[in-house]
Design a protein around this motif. Structure first.
Motif, PDB file in Angstrom:
ATOM      1  N   SER A 111       0.828  -1.195   0.000  1.00 35.59           N
ATOM      2  CA  SER A 111       0.000   0.000   0.000  1.00 35.59           C
ATOM      3  C   SER A 111       0.873   1.259   0.000  1.00 35.59           C
ATOM      4  N   LEU A 112       0.334   2.345  -0.520  1.00 39.92           N
ATOM      5  CA  LEU A 112       1.074   3.614  -0.532  1.00 39.92           C
ATOM      6  C   LEU A 112       0.756   4.460   0.711  1.00 39.92           C
ATOM      7  N   VAL A 113      -0.478   4.367   1.188  1.00 38.03           N
ATOM      8  CA  VAL A 113      -0.905   5.241   2.281  1.00 38.03           C
ATOM      9  C   VAL A 113      -0.020   5.024   3.519  1.00 38.03           C
ATOM     10  N   GLY A 114       0.401   6.141   4.088  1.00 37.62           N
ATOM     11  CA  GLY A 114       1.209   6.078   5.307  1.00 37.62           C
ATOM     12  C   GLY A 114       2.686   5.794   5.069  1.00 37.62           C
ATOM     13  N   LYS A 115       3.073   5.489   3.832  1.00 36.38           N
ATOM     14  CA  LYS A 115       4.482   5.187   3.534  1.00 36.38           C
ATOM     15  C   LYS A 115       5.247   6.498   3.284  1.00 36.38           C
ATOM     16  N   THR A 116       6.553   6.409   3.477  1.00 30.97           N
ATOM     17  CA  THR A 116       7.393   7.593   3.246  1.00 30.97           C
ATOM     18  C   THR A 116       7.960   7.573   1.838  1.00 30.97           C
ATOM     19  N   LEU A 117       7.682   8.660   1.124  1.00 35.83           N
ATOM     20  CA  LEU A 117       8.205   8.835  -0.233  1.00 35.83           C
ATOM     21  C   LEU A 117       9.285   9.913  -0.199  1.00 35.83           C
ATOM     22  N   ALA A 118      10.493   9.562  -0.657  1.00 37.91           N
ATOM     23  CA  ALA A 118      11.563  10.568  -0.773  1.00 37.91           C
ATOM     24  C   ALA A 118      11.625  11.042  -2.218  1.00 37.91           C
ATOM     25  N   ILE A 119      11.444  12.336  -2.395  1.00 41.69           N
ATOM     26  CA  ILE A 119      11.513  12.929  -3.734  1.00 41.69           C
ATOM     27  C   ILE A 119      12.899  13.554  -3.883  1.00 41.69           C
ATOM     28  N   MET A 120      13.689  12.995  -4.783  1.00 39.47           N
ATOM     29  CA  MET A 120      15.058  13.474  -4.955  1.00 39.47           C
ATOM     30  C   MET A 120      15.055  14.494  -6.089  1.00 39.47           C
TER      31      MET A 120
ATOM     32  N   ILE B 211      17.372   9.009   1.574  1.00 40.19           N
ATOM     33  CA  ILE B 211      17.436   7.643   1.018  1.00 40.19           C
ATOM     34  C   ILE B 211      17.399   6.573   2.103  1.00 40.19           C
ATOM     35  N   SER B 212      17.781   6.926   3.335  1.00 40.38           N
ATOM     36  CA  SER B 212      17.820   5.879   4.364  1.00 40.38           C
ATOM     37  C   SER B 212      16.495   5.707   5.083  1.00 40.38           C
ATOM     38  N   THR B 213      15.589   6.675   4.960  1.00 37.37           N
ATOM     39  CA  THR B 213      14.316   6.542   5.686  1.00 37.37           C
ATOM     40  C   THR B 213      13.135   6.235   4.765  1.00 37.37           C
ATOM     41  N   ALA B 214      13.349   6.301   3.452  1.00 34.95           N
ATOM     42  CA  ALA B 214      12.209   6.190   2.529  1.00 34.95           C
ATOM     43  C   ALA B 214      11.792   4.746   2.269  1.00 34.95           C
ATOM     44  N   ASP B 215      10.480   4.558   2.101  1.00 31.60           N
ATOM     45  CA  ASP B 215       9.951   3.283   1.599  1.00 31.60           C
ATOM     46  C   ASP B 215       9.918   3.310   0.077  1.00 31.60           C
ATOM     47  N   PHE B 216       9.721   4.505  -0.469  1.00 32.53           N
ATOM     48  CA  PHE B 216       9.716   4.715  -1.923  1.00 32.53           C
ATOM     49  C   PHE B 216      10.629   5.910  -2.204  1.00 32.53           C
ATOM     50  N   ILE B 217      11.367   5.825  -3.310  1.00 35.27           N
ATOM     51  CA  ILE B 217      12.225   6.950  -3.721  1.00 35.27           C
ATOM     52  C   ILE B 217      11.881   7.285  -5.166  1.00 35.27           C
ATOM     53  N   SER B 218      11.625   8.564  -5.440  1.00 35.53           N
ATOM     54  CA  SER B 218      11.278   8.980  -6.792  1.00 35.53           C
ATOM     55  C   SER B 218      12.297  10.030  -7.243  1.00 35.53           C
ATOM     56  N   LEU B 219      12.905   9.787  -8.416  1.00 30.87           N
ATOM     57  CA  LEU B 219      14.015  10.642  -8.858  1.00 30.87           C
ATOM     58  C   LEU B 219      13.530  11.736  -9.810  1.00 30.87           C
TER      59      LEU B 219
END
Ligand SMILES: O=C(O)[C@H](O)COP(=O)(O)O
Length: 375
Positions: free
Chosen positions: A219-228, A274-282
């Protein structure tokens, strides 16, 4: 409403704009008063020469009052100048090509070999490309001074040698806002489809299987997304991810804190992102500083099971290192729209990896982004 990729709200990107140039330099102050320099509308209806390129844009952009204020009554008879020859080397929206045809002799020649491109630019005043054409130093050399403008119908200019363009007196312009929404939407599409194994499940069912338990997603809800990279596209991805209930953090050394704060996005260090994200978007450009910034060392700092989306540039990732990170499970899944080499080899282990979803550089490819963008 802003004109977009092919029909074009363009911006100068090479140092031609800051180089000393002949007349009308003294008039720039007047133009700046009209705040027109940040977003110039370019219509190639006059002779494209390096010395009048800026004036060309200004003449077709300014109102009559603004022209009078900038130039006084000393204006050329622009209509008497010969038509420019415009080489369109990649497919544009038809509206953009029609616009070019109104003002110049347009040659639409796609998939040219490097040799053919060099021959053609020697007979062209302007060249229009997207991301697939490498406008190298050799191309500018082959043009022998004839080529005065390279128009990038899109954002990224890593396929154009800006230094060589400047040395050859050639202006480079791009369309920096044209496909922001299209790229952000594609990033979100990849994020959601990766999380729910849409591409893999589609292939499975078409192969005659019915594998419901194999394709349980996350699931996406509640997850951490890092936007680089919190630029135009990164910001729009953040806005959409917040709407999906994600916790959004971002790393961008140049991003204004107030813009992030206004969207409820926390700006953090590269390592923290990058160390805390569940998803990373570049969403960073490819520059010498960002080349292969995702490598064995940076993958080793990521949370095990992280999921990665790239709609920026393939070159920001060391693709061999990504395969190793996928094999070891550090990266659970990747969804990639861009590659170091485009098109990538069919045999590439990255492309064939079962946990990788790929699209062929489609970030900007919506009907709307290639014609008009509504902002
Ligand atoms: O830099 C861009 O504008 C995007 O990557 C899209 O490139 P394209 O115009 O080749 O689709």
């Amino acid at each position: 409403m802003a004109l977009s990729s092919s029909c074009s709200t363009l911006k100068a990107v090479n140092s031609r704009w800051t180089s000393p140039r002949p007349s009308p330099v003294p008039k720039l102050a007047a133009l700046r008063r009209h705040s027109l320099l940040p977003e110039l509308r370019y219509t190639p209806n006059v002779k494209l020469t390096a010395t009048n390129a800026l004036r060309t844009v200004e003449q077709t952009t300014l109102t009559e009052d603004q022209k009078l204020s900038a130039y006084g009554s000393d204006q050329e008879d622009l209509a008497s100048l010969p038509k420019p020859r415009i080489l369109v080397a990649e497919k544009l929206g038809e509206a953009g090509v029609s616009l070019l045809r109104e003002f110049g002799d347009v040659d639409c020649s796609y998939e040219l070999s490097p040799e053919d491109l060099k021959k053609k630019v020697a007979e062209s005043d302007a060249l229009i490309v997207r991301s697939g054409t490498k406008v190298t130093r050799e191309v500018f050399e082959a043009a022998k001074g004839r080529l005065k403008v390279v128009g990038r119908a899109g954002v990224g200019i890593d396929n154009v040698d800006l230094q060589a363009a400047t040395e050859h007196g050639c202006l480079v312009v791009n369309a920096p806002t044209a496909n922001t929404v299209a790229a952000a939407e594609h990033g979100i599409a990849l994020l959601a489809s990766m999380a729910r194994n849409v591409a893999q499940a589609d292939a499975s069912i078409k192969a005659g299987k019915w594998e419901r338990s194999k394709y349980v997603g996350v699931s996406l809800v509640g997850k951490t997304l890092a936007i680089m990279g919190f630029g135009k596209v990164g910001t729009e991805v953040a806005r959409r991810a917040k709407g999906l209930g994600m916790n959004v953090i971002s790393h961008d050394p140049y991003a204004p804190a107030d813009r992030a704060r206004a969207l409820g996005v926390e700006l953090v260090s590269f390592d923290q992102a990058i160390s805390t994200a569940d998803f990373i978007s570049l969403h960073m450009p490819l520059t010498p500083a960002t080349k292969k910034v995702f490598n064995d060392e940076t993958f080793s700092k990521m949370k095990k099971g992280v999921r990665l989306v790239n709609v920026a540039r393939g070159g920001v990732i060391d693709e061999d290192a990504l395969v190793r990170a996928l094999d070891s499970g550090v990266v659970a899944q990747a969804a990639l729209d861009v590659f170091c080499e485009e098109p990538p080899s069919k045999e590439s282990r990255l492309i064939q990896h079962e946990n990788v979803t790929v699209t062929p550089h489609l970030g900007a490819s919506t009907k709307e982004a290639q014609v008009y963008t509504y902002t």
